[in-house]
Scaffold this motif. Structure first.
Motif, PDB file in Angstrom:
ATOM      1  N   MET A 150       0.832  -1.207   0.000  1.00 22.52           N
ATOM      2  CA  MET A 150       0.000   0.000   0.000  1.00 22.52           C
ATOM      3  C   MET A 150       0.865   1.255   0.000  1.00 22.52           C
ATOM      4  O   MET A 150       0.557   2.233  -0.681  1.00 22.52           O
ATOM      5  N   LEU A 174       1.980   1.815  -3.416  1.00 16.21           N
ATOM      6  CA  LEU A 174       0.889   2.353  -4.218  1.00 16.21           C
ATOM      7  C   LEU A 174       0.711   3.847  -3.957  1.00 16.21           C
ATOM      8  O   LEU A 174       0.556   4.631  -4.901  1.00 16.21           O
ATOM      9  N   TYR A 175       0.770   4.275  -2.687  1.00 13.66           N
ATOM     10  CA  TYR A 175       0.668   5.697  -2.366  1.00 13.66           C
ATOM     11  C   TYR A 175       1.784   6.481  -3.049  1.00 13.66           C
ATOM     12  O   TYR A 175       1.554   7.561  -3.600  1.00 13.66           O
ATOM     13  N   LEU A 221       3.438   5.691  -5.772  1.00 14.13           N
ATOM     14  CA  LEU A 221       3.177   5.704  -7.206  1.00 14.13           C
ATOM     15  C   LEU A 221       2.093   6.724  -7.537  1.00 14.13           C
ATOM     16  O   LEU A 221       2.237   7.526  -8.480  1.00 14.13           O
ATOM     17  N   LEU A 222       1.024   6.736  -6.744  1.00 16.33           N
ATOM     18  CA  LEU A 222      -0.059   7.689  -6.974  1.00 16.33           C
ATOM     19  C   LEU A 222       0.420   9.121  -6.780  1.00 16.33           C
ATOM     20  O   LEU A 222       0.004  10.029  -7.511  1.00 16.33           O
TER      21      LEU A 222
END
Length: 166
Positions: A152, A155-156, A158-159
């Motif tokens: 996660m 993912l944060y 990357l976002l």
């Protein structure tokens, strides 16, 4: 609750009751601070940051309901009110001023223990909810995504690199 390091503040002008509560609550593992006067209690509250207040209603200087109102201005600490002259009207007023509960003297130790446990459990639950809210607010830019695992966090990151969505 045994062996806890939580701090309780007792504000009551009855020094004998203060000693009894100190012995009883100390035996349960609490650190107990006592004050005879409301002004002393409010100084302790500011300096010592207790986890809970046990507050008599009939006090010198100002009554316990006023002390409760004063505490509520700056703190959500649980307050358990004590009184020798209990009435439904006073109990309702205490709850309106922000008391967690209201007990009559002489204090039933089992009832006090149950009320203490309930107040401290509620405080712990509120603290967890507040931590969760702050965590969500800090991650709020990602909508409903929640989690702190390594995938996660990746993912944060990357976002964040991609940028805000339209």
């Amino acid at each position: 609750m045994e062996g806890t390091s939580q701090k309780l503040l007792v504000i009551d002008d009855d020094s004998k009751l203060n000693r009894l509560l100190t012995d009883y609550l100390g035996g349960m593992g609490f650190q107990v601070l006592t004050a005879i006067k409301p002004s002393e209690g409010l100084k302790f509250l500011e300096r010592e940051k207790p986890d809970l207040v046990i507050l008599d209603i009939m006090l010198p200087e100002m009554d316990g309901l006023e002390v409760c109102r004063t505490i509520r201005k700056d703190s959500n600490i649980p307050i358990i009110m004590l009184t020798a002259k209990g009435s439904i009207a006073t109990a309702v007023e205490a709850m309106k001023k922000g008391a967690f509960d209201y007990l009559t003297k002489p204090v039933d130790t089992q009832q006090l223990k149950q009320v203490l446990e309930g107040a401290l459990e509620r405080t712990t639950a509120y603290e967890k909810v507040e931590l969760y809210r702050r965590t969500l607010a800090s991650k709020g830019r990602f909508g409903r995504l929640v989690g702190e695992s390594r995938p996660m966090r990746m993912l944060y990151d990357l976002l964040s690199q991609v940028g805000p969505s339209a």
